[in-house]
Design a protein around this motif. Structure first.
Motif, PDB file in Angstrom:
ATOM      1  N   TYR A  46      -7.472  -5.700  41.654  1.00 10.76           N
ATOM      2  CA  TYR A  46      -8.388  -4.325  42.325  1.00 10.76           C
ATOM      3  C   TYR A  46      -8.164  -3.096  41.497  1.00 10.76           C
ATOM      4  N   GLY A  47      -6.813  -2.955  41.116  1.00 11.05           N
ATOM      5  CA  GLY A  47      -6.504  -1.912  40.222  1.00 11.05           C
ATOM      6  C   GLY A  47      -7.085  -1.763  38.910  1.00 11.05           C
ATOM      7  N   VAL A  48      -7.336  -2.895  38.341  1.00 13.92           N
ATOM      8  CA  VAL A  48      -7.947  -2.983  37.064  1.00 13.92           C
ATOM      9  C   VAL A  48      -9.530  -2.603  37.450  1.00 13.92           C
ATOM     10  N   ALA A  49     -10.153  -3.311  38.332  1.00 16.99           N
ATOM     11  CA  ALA A  49     -11.236  -3.153  38.741  1.00 16.99           C
ATOM     12  C   ALA A  49     -11.705  -1.490  38.901  1.00 16.99           C
ATOM     13  N   THR A  50     -10.940  -1.068  39.531  1.00 14.28           N
ATOM     14  CA  THR A  50     -11.300   0.601  39.723  1.00 14.28           C
ATOM     15  C   THR A  50     -10.743   1.527  38.663  1.00 14.28           C
ATOM     16  N   SER A  51     -10.177   0.851  37.617  1.00 13.74           N
ATOM     17  CA  SER A  51     -10.046   1.731  36.594  1.00 13.74           C
ATOM     18  C   SER A  51     -10.852   1.399  35.322  1.00 13.74           C
ATOM     19  N   PRO A  52     -11.879   1.978  35.185  1.00 13.84           N
ATOM     20  CA  PRO A  52     -12.925   1.819  33.915  1.00 13.84           C
ATOM     21  C   PRO A  52     -12.452   1.682  32.406  1.00 13.84           C
ATOM     22  N   GLY A  53     -11.481   2.615  32.220  1.00 13.76           N
ATOM     23  CA  GLY A  53     -10.687   2.707  30.945  1.00 13.76           C
ATOM     24  C   GLY A  53     -10.058   1.318  30.741  1.00 13.76           C
ATOM     25  N   ILE A  54      -9.295   0.721  31.661  1.00 14.96           N
ATOM     26  CA  ILE A  54      -8.641  -0.530  31.444  1.00 14.96           C
ATOM     27  C   ILE A  54      -9.428  -1.640  31.489  1.00 14.96           C
ATOM     28  N   GLN A  55     -10.453  -1.595  32.434  1.00 16.90           N
ATOM     29  CA  GLN A  55     -11.426  -2.739  32.330  1.00 16.90           C
ATOM     30  C   GLN A  55     -11.977  -2.764  30.990  1.00 16.90           C
ATOM     31  N   GLN A  56     -12.447  -1.611  30.503  1.00 16.07           N
ATOM     32  CA  GLN A  56     -13.298  -1.464  29.177  1.00 16.07           C
ATOM     33  C   GLN A  56     -12.353  -2.282  28.096  1.00 16.07           C
ATOM     34  N   ALA A  57     -10.987  -1.886  28.153  1.00 15.66           N
ATOM     35  CA  ALA A  57     -10.133  -2.082  27.333  1.00 15.66           C
ATOM     36  C   ALA A  57      -9.973  -3.698  27.071  1.00 15.66           C
ATOM     37  N   ILE A  58     -10.004  -4.412  28.298  1.00 16.73           N
ATOM     38  CA  ILE A  58      -9.944  -5.775  28.415  1.00 16.73           C
ATOM     39  C   ILE A  58     -11.297  -6.557  27.886  1.00 16.73           C
ATOM     40  N   PHE A  59     -12.196  -6.082  28.533  1.00 13.81           N
ATOM     41  CA  PHE A  59     -13.459  -6.765  28.487  1.00 13.81           C
ATOM     42  C   PHE A  59     -14.441  -6.540  27.337  1.00 13.81           C
ATOM     43  N   THR A  60     -14.264  -5.456  26.519  1.00 14.60           N
ATOM     44  CA  THR A  60     -14.953  -5.116  25.394  1.00 14.60           C
ATOM     45  C   THR A  60     -14.369  -5.232  24.190  1.00 14.60           C
ATOM     46  N   ASN A  61     -13.045  -5.622  24.223  1.00 15.63           N
ATOM     47  CA  ASN A  61     -12.333  -5.760  22.960  1.00 15.63           C
ATOM     48  C   ASN A  61     -11.913  -7.435  22.913  1.00 15.63           C
ATOM     49  N   GLN A  62     -12.383  -8.147  22.137  1.00 12.03           N
ATOM     50  CA  GLN A  62     -12.264  -9.653  22.056  1.00 12.03           C
ATOM     51  C   GLN A  62     -10.672  -9.885  21.917  1.00 12.03           C
ATOM     52  N   ILE A  63     -10.139  -8.921  21.030  1.00  4.28           N
ATOM     53  CA  ILE A  63      -8.662  -9.214  20.750  1.00  4.28           C
ATOM     54  C   ILE A  63      -7.746  -9.247  21.921  1.00  4.28           C
ATOM     55  N   VAL A  64      -8.019  -8.282  22.667  1.00  7.59           N
ATOM     56  CA  VAL A  64      -7.199  -8.177  23.929  1.00  7.59           C
ATOM     57  C   VAL A  64      -7.539  -9.268  24.968  1.00  7.59           C
ATOM     58  N   PHE A  65      -8.758  -9.426  25.187  1.00  8.72           N
ATOM     59  CA  PHE A  65      -9.298 -10.601  26.176  1.00  8.72           C
ATOM     60  C   PHE A  65      -8.767 -11.849  25.778  1.00  8.72           C
ATOM     61  N   TRP A  66      -8.882 -12.171  24.746  1.00  8.43           N
ATOM     62  CA  TRP A  66      -8.658 -13.701  24.042  1.00  8.43           C
ATOM     63  C   TRP A  66      -7.068 -13.738  24.065  1.00  8.43           C
ATOM     64  N   GLY A  67      -6.520 -12.519  24.006  1.00  2.00           N
ATOM     65  CA  GLY A  67      -5.037 -12.467  23.859  1.00  2.00           C
ATOM     66  C   GLY A  67      -4.454 -12.602  25.256  1.00  2.00           C
ATOM     67  N   LEU A  68      -5.106 -12.051  26.191  1.00  2.00           N
ATOM     68  CA  LEU A  68      -4.514 -12.395  27.522  1.00  2.00           C
ATOM     69  C   LEU A  68      -4.647 -13.834  27.981  1.00  2.00           C
ATOM     70  N   ILE A  69      -5.811 -14.377  27.544  1.00  2.00           N
ATOM     71  CA  ILE A  69      -6.250 -16.017  28.067  1.00  2.00           C
ATOM     72  C   ILE A  69      -5.067 -16.761  27.178  1.00  2.00           C
ATOM     73  N   ILE A  70      -4.858 -16.511  26.075  1.00  3.08           N
ATOM     74  CA  ILE A  70      -3.739 -17.491  25.327  1.00  3.08           C
ATOM     75  C   ILE A  70      -2.399 -17.270  26.103  1.00  3.08           C
ATOM     76  N   ALA A  71      -2.094 -15.723  26.445  1.00  5.47           N
ATOM     77  CA  ALA A  71      -0.945 -15.561  27.072  1.00  5.47           C
ATOM     78  C   ALA A  71      -0.698 -16.374  28.295  1.00  5.47           C
ATOM     79  N   GLU A  72      -1.691 -16.438  29.153  1.00  9.19           N
ATOM     80  CA  GLU A  72      -1.523 -17.125  30.393  1.00  9.19           C
ATOM     81  C   GLU A  72      -1.388 -18.451  30.088  1.00  9.19           C
ATOM     82  N   PHE A  73      -2.236 -19.290  29.257  1.00 10.56           N
ATOM     83  CA  PHE A  73      -1.891 -20.585  29.008  1.00 10.56           C
ATOM     84  C   PHE A  73      -0.193 -20.643  28.365  1.00 10.56           C
TER      85      PHE A  73
END
Length: 239
Positions: A46-73
Protein backbone atom coordinates in the motif's frame (compact mmCIF):
# COMPACT_ATOMS: atom_id res chain seq x y z
CA UNK A 1 9.43 -27.65 1.68
CA UNK A 2 11.86 -30.17 3.12
CA UNK A 3 12.27 -30.03 6.88
CA UNK A 4 14.18 -33.28 7.28
CA UNK A 5 17.68 -31.82 7.27
CA UNK A 6 17.37 -30.15 10.61
CA UNK A 7 19.40 -31.16 13.62
CA UNK A 8 17.36 -30.79 16.78
CA UNK A 9 19.91 -32.25 19.20
CA UNK A 10 22.13 -30.51 21.71
CA UNK A 11 19.79 -27.56 22.22
CA UNK A 12 20.18 -25.31 25.22
CA UNK A 13 18.76 -26.77 28.40
CA UNK A 14 17.48 -23.31 29.26
CA UNK A 15 15.14 -23.45 26.26
CA UNK A 16 13.76 -26.91 27.00
CA UNK A 17 10.04 -27.28 27.69
CA UNK A 18 7.77 -30.27 28.13
CA UNK A 19 6.79 -31.69 24.71
CA UNK A 20 3.19 -30.44 24.84
CA UNK A 21 4.28 -26.95 25.89
CA UNK A 22 7.04 -26.80 23.28
CA UNK A 23 4.66 -27.83 20.51
CA UNK A 24 2.06 -25.19 21.37
CA UNK A 25 4.76 -22.50 21.60
CA UNK A 26 6.23 -23.48 18.24
CA UNK A 27 2.88 -23.69 16.45
CA UNK A 28 1.97 -20.26 17.79
CA UNK A 29 5.25 -18.89 16.45
CA UNK A 30 4.49 -20.32 13.00
CA UNK A 31 1.24 -18.38 12.68
CA UNK A 32 2.53 -15.25 14.41
CA UNK A 33 5.49 -15.05 12.02
CA UNK A 34 3.28 -15.76 9.02
CA UNK A 35 0.74 -13.11 10.07
CA UNK A 36 3.43 -10.50 10.73
CA UNK A 37 4.95 -11.20 7.31
CA UNK A 38 1.55 -10.71 5.65
CA UNK A 39 1.04 -7.44 7.56
CA UNK A 40 4.48 -6.20 6.50
CA UNK A 41 3.76 -7.16 2.89
CA UNK A 42 0.37 -5.47 2.94
CA UNK A 43 1.61 -2.19 4.42
CA UNK A 44 4.60 -2.14 2.07
CA UNK A 45 2.41 -2.78 -0.98
CA UNK A 46 0.00 0.00 0.00
CA UNK A 47 2.83 2.39 0.85
CA UNK A 48 4.55 1.87 -2.48
CA UNK A 49 1.23 2.09 -4.35
CA UNK A 50 0.57 5.51 -2.83
CA UNK A 51 4.10 6.76 -3.59
CA UNK A 52 4.31 7.47 -7.35
CA UNK A 53 8.03 8.19 -7.13
CA UNK A 54 8.89 4.83 -5.57
CA UNK A 55 6.52 3.01 -7.89
CA UNK A 56 8.08 4.61 -10.92
CA UNK A 57 11.57 3.76 -9.68
CA UNK A 58 10.58 0.10 -9.37
CA UNK A 59 8.46 -0.52 -12.44
CA UNK A 60 10.12 1.74 -15.00
CA UNK A 61 13.70 0.79 -14.16
CA UNK A 62 14.42 -2.72 -15.42
CA UNK A 63 17.57 -3.03 -13.33
CA UNK A 64 15.70 -2.26 -10.10
CA UNK A 65 12.71 -4.42 -11.03
CA UNK A 66 14.70 -7.52 -11.94
CA UNK A 67 17.08 -6.89 -9.08
CA UNK A 68 14.18 -7.13 -6.63
CA UNK A 69 12.91 -10.33 -8.25
CA UNK A 70 16.36 -11.91 -8.08
CA UNK A 71 16.69 -10.77 -4.46
CA UNK A 72 13.38 -12.49 -3.64
CA UNK A 73 14.55 -15.80 -5.06
CA UNK A 74 17.93 -15.45 -3.36
CA UNK A 75 16.34 -14.81 0.04
CA UNK A 76 13.93 -17.75 -0.17
CA UNK A 77 16.63 -20.13 -1.36
CA UNK A 78 19.07 -18.74 1.18
CA UNK A 79 16.73 -19.18 4.15
CA UNK A 80 15.63 -22.65 3.05
CA UNK A 81 19.02 -24.05 2.11
CA UNK A 82 21.24 -22.44 4.73
CA UNK A 83 18.92 -22.42 7.73
CA UNK A 84 21.24 -24.68 9.75
CA UNK A 85 24.14 -22.27 9.29
CA UNK A 86 22.11 -19.13 9.99
CA UNK A 87 21.24 -17.80 13.39
CA UNK A 88 17.55 -17.49 14.18
CA UNK A 89 17.89 -13.68 14.20
CA UNK A 90 19.50 -13.64 10.75
CA UNK A 91 16.93 -16.03 9.28
CA UNK A 92 14.11 -13.92 10.73
CA UNK A 93 15.62 -10.75 9.30
CA UNK A 94 15.85 -12.38 5.87
CA UNK A 95 12.18 -13.40 6.13
CA UNK A 96 11.21 -9.82 7.00
CA UNK A 97 13.28 -8.45 4.12
CA UNK A 98 11.61 -10.90 1.76
CA UNK A 99 8.19 -9.73 2.97
CA UNK A 100 9.14 -6.11 2.29
CA UNK A 101 10.45 -6.80 -1.23
CA UNK A 102 7.43 -8.93 -2.03
CA UNK A 103 5.15 -6.14 -0.86
CA UNK A 104 6.96 -3.62 -3.06
CA UNK A 105 6.47 -5.82 -6.12
CA UNK A 106 2.86 -6.64 -5.23
CA UNK A 107 2.04 -2.93 -5.10
CA UNK A 108 1.27 -3.22 -8.81
CA UNK A 109 -2.05 -4.89 -8.01
CA UNK A 110 -3.35 -1.52 -6.80
CA UNK A 111 -2.78 -0.20 -10.32
CA UNK A 112 -4.70 -3.06 -11.89
CA UNK A 113 -7.58 -3.88 -9.53
CA UNK A 114 -9.97 -1.79 -7.48
CA UNK A 115 -9.22 -1.44 -3.77
CA UNK A 116 -12.62 -2.89 -2.85
CA UNK A 117 -12.08 -6.04 -4.92
CA UNK A 118 -8.58 -6.47 -3.46
CA UNK A 119 -10.06 -6.29 0.05
CA UNK A 120 -12.86 -8.71 -0.86
CA UNK A 121 -10.49 -11.25 -2.37
CA UNK A 122 -8.17 -10.92 0.63
CA UNK A 123 -10.98 -11.95 3.00
CA UNK A 124 -11.99 -14.78 0.67
CA UNK A 125 -8.38 -15.94 0.70
CA UNK A 126 -8.15 -15.68 4.48
CA UNK A 127 -11.29 -17.78 4.94
CA UNK A 128 -10.19 -20.39 2.42
CA UNK A 129 -6.68 -20.55 3.86
CA UNK A 130 -7.91 -20.89 7.44
CA UNK A 131 -10.29 -23.68 6.47
CA UNK A 132 -7.67 -25.69 4.60
CA UNK A 133 -5.03 -25.10 7.29
CA UNK A 134 -7.48 -26.43 9.89
CA UNK A 135 -8.26 -29.46 7.75
CA UNK A 136 -4.56 -30.18 7.30
CA UNK A 137 -3.95 -29.78 11.03
CA UNK A 138 -6.82 -31.98 12.22
CA UNK A 139 -7.17 -34.67 9.54
CA UNK A 140 -5.98 -38.19 10.33
CA UNK A 141 -5.36 -38.87 6.63
CA UNK A 142 -1.73 -38.86 5.54
CA UNK A 143 -1.41 -36.10 2.93
CA UNK A 144 2.21 -36.85 1.97
CA UNK A 145 1.27 -38.70 -1.23
CA UNK A 146 -1.10 -35.89 -2.22
CA UNK A 147 1.68 -33.40 -1.58
CA UNK A 148 3.94 -35.12 -4.13
CA UNK A 149 1.28 -34.79 -6.83
CA UNK A 150 0.66 -31.18 -5.88
CA UNK A 151 4.34 -30.32 -6.27
CA UNK A 152 4.39 -31.96 -9.69
CA UNK A 153 1.28 -30.01 -10.64
CA UNK A 154 2.96 -26.82 -9.39
CA UNK A 155 5.93 -27.42 -11.67
CA UNK A 156 3.52 -27.95 -14.57
CA UNK A 157 1.71 -24.73 -13.65
CA UNK A 158 4.99 -22.77 -13.66
CA UNK A 159 5.91 -24.14 -17.09
CA UNK A 160 2.43 -23.45 -18.49
CA UNK A 161 2.51 -19.91 -17.11
CA UNK A 162 5.88 -19.32 -18.74
CA UNK A 163 4.54 -20.57 -22.09
CA UNK A 164 1.46 -18.39 -21.80
CA UNK A 165 3.70 -15.39 -21.21
CA UNK A 166 4.57 -15.65 -24.90
CA UNK A 167 1.28 -16.82 -26.41
CA UNK A 168 -0.75 -14.38 -24.25
CA UNK A 169 -4.01 -16.34 -24.22
CA UNK A 170 -6.53 -14.78 -21.84
CA UNK A 171 -8.63 -17.94 -21.84
CA UNK A 172 -5.64 -20.12 -20.99
CA UNK A 173 -4.65 -17.64 -18.29
CA UNK A 174 -8.11 -17.98 -16.76
CA UNK A 175 -7.82 -21.77 -16.71
CA UNK A 176 -4.37 -21.56 -15.13
CA UNK A 177 -5.79 -19.32 -12.40
CA UNK A 178 -8.33 -21.96 -11.37
CA UNK A 179 -5.65 -24.65 -11.45
CA UNK A 180 -3.44 -22.43 -9.31
CA UNK A 181 -6.20 -22.03 -6.73
CA UNK A 182 -6.69 -25.79 -6.52
CA UNK A 183 -2.95 -26.42 -6.16
CA UNK A 184 -2.43 -23.90 -3.37
CA UNK A 185 -5.59 -24.91 -1.55
CA UNK A 186 -4.16 -28.42 -1.44
CA UNK A 187 -0.66 -27.25 -0.52
CA UNK A 188 -2.06 -25.25 2.40
CA UNK A 189 -3.52 -28.42 3.92
CA UNK A 190 -0.41 -30.45 3.10
CA UNK A 191 2.02 -27.90 4.56
CA UNK A 192 -0.09 -27.50 7.70
CA UNK A 193 0.05 -31.24 8.35
CA UNK A 194 3.78 -31.42 7.55
CA UNK A 195 4.61 -28.55 9.90
CA UNK A 196 2.57 -30.15 12.68
CA UNK A 197 4.34 -33.49 12.24
CA UNK A 198 7.79 -31.91 12.31
CA UNK A 199 7.12 -29.74 15.34
CA UNK A 200 5.69 -32.69 17.26
CA UNK A 201 9.15 -34.26 16.98
CA UNK A 202 10.91 -31.22 18.40
CA UNK A 203 12.23 -32.06 21.89
CA UNK A 204 11.95 -28.46 23.07
CA UNK A 205 11.37 -24.91 21.85
CA UNK A 206 15.03 -24.08 21.39
CA UNK A 207 16.57 -22.21 18.48
CA UNK A 208 16.80 -25.26 16.21
CA UNK A 209 13.09 -25.99 16.60
CA UNK A 210 12.23 -22.33 16.12
CA UNK A 211 14.08 -22.38 12.81
CA UNK A 212 11.74 -25.16 11.69
CA UNK A 213 8.81 -23.03 12.81
CA UNK A 214 10.19 -20.08 10.83
CA UNK A 215 10.49 -22.19 7.68
CA UNK A 216 6.95 -23.39 8.28
CA UNK A 217 5.78 -19.79 8.51
CA UNK A 218 7.55 -18.98 5.24
CA UNK A 219 5.92 -21.95 3.54
CA UNK A 220 2.42 -20.98 4.68
CA UNK A 221 3.10 -17.34 3.80
CA UNK A 222 3.93 -18.37 0.23
CA UNK A 223 0.79 -20.54 0.07
CA UNK A 224 -1.35 -17.60 1.21
CA UNK A 225 0.21 -15.08 -1.19
CA UNK A 226 -0.09 -17.35 -4.21
CA UNK A 227 -3.65 -18.35 -3.34
CA UNK A 228 -4.53 -14.66 -3.00
CA UNK A 229 -3.00 -13.75 -6.37
CA UNK A 230 -4.75 -16.55 -8.25
CA UNK A 231 -8.09 -15.70 -6.65
CA UNK A 232 -7.51 -12.05 -7.50
CA UNK A 233 -7.02 -12.95 -11.15
CA UNK A 234 -10.41 -14.68 -11.08
CA UNK A 235 -12.51 -12.34 -8.93
CA UNK A 236 -10.62 -9.05 -9.00
CA UNK A 237 -12.35 -6.10 -10.67
CA UNK A 238 -10.21 -3.87 -12.81
CA UNK A 239 -10.28 -0.08 -12.76
Amino acid sequence: MNYNDFELKNLSIDNQLPLSSAFSVLMRKVYVWMTLALVITGFTAYGVATSPGIQQAIFTNQIVFWGLIIAEFALVIGVSAAINRLSLATATLMFVLYSVINGALLSSIFLIYTASSIATVFFITAGTFATMALIGYTTKTDLSSIGKYLFMALIGLIIATFVNFFIKSSGFDYVLSYIGVLIFVGLTAYDSQKIKQMLLQAPDAGEGAQKIALLGALSLYLDFINLFLYLLRIFGRRD
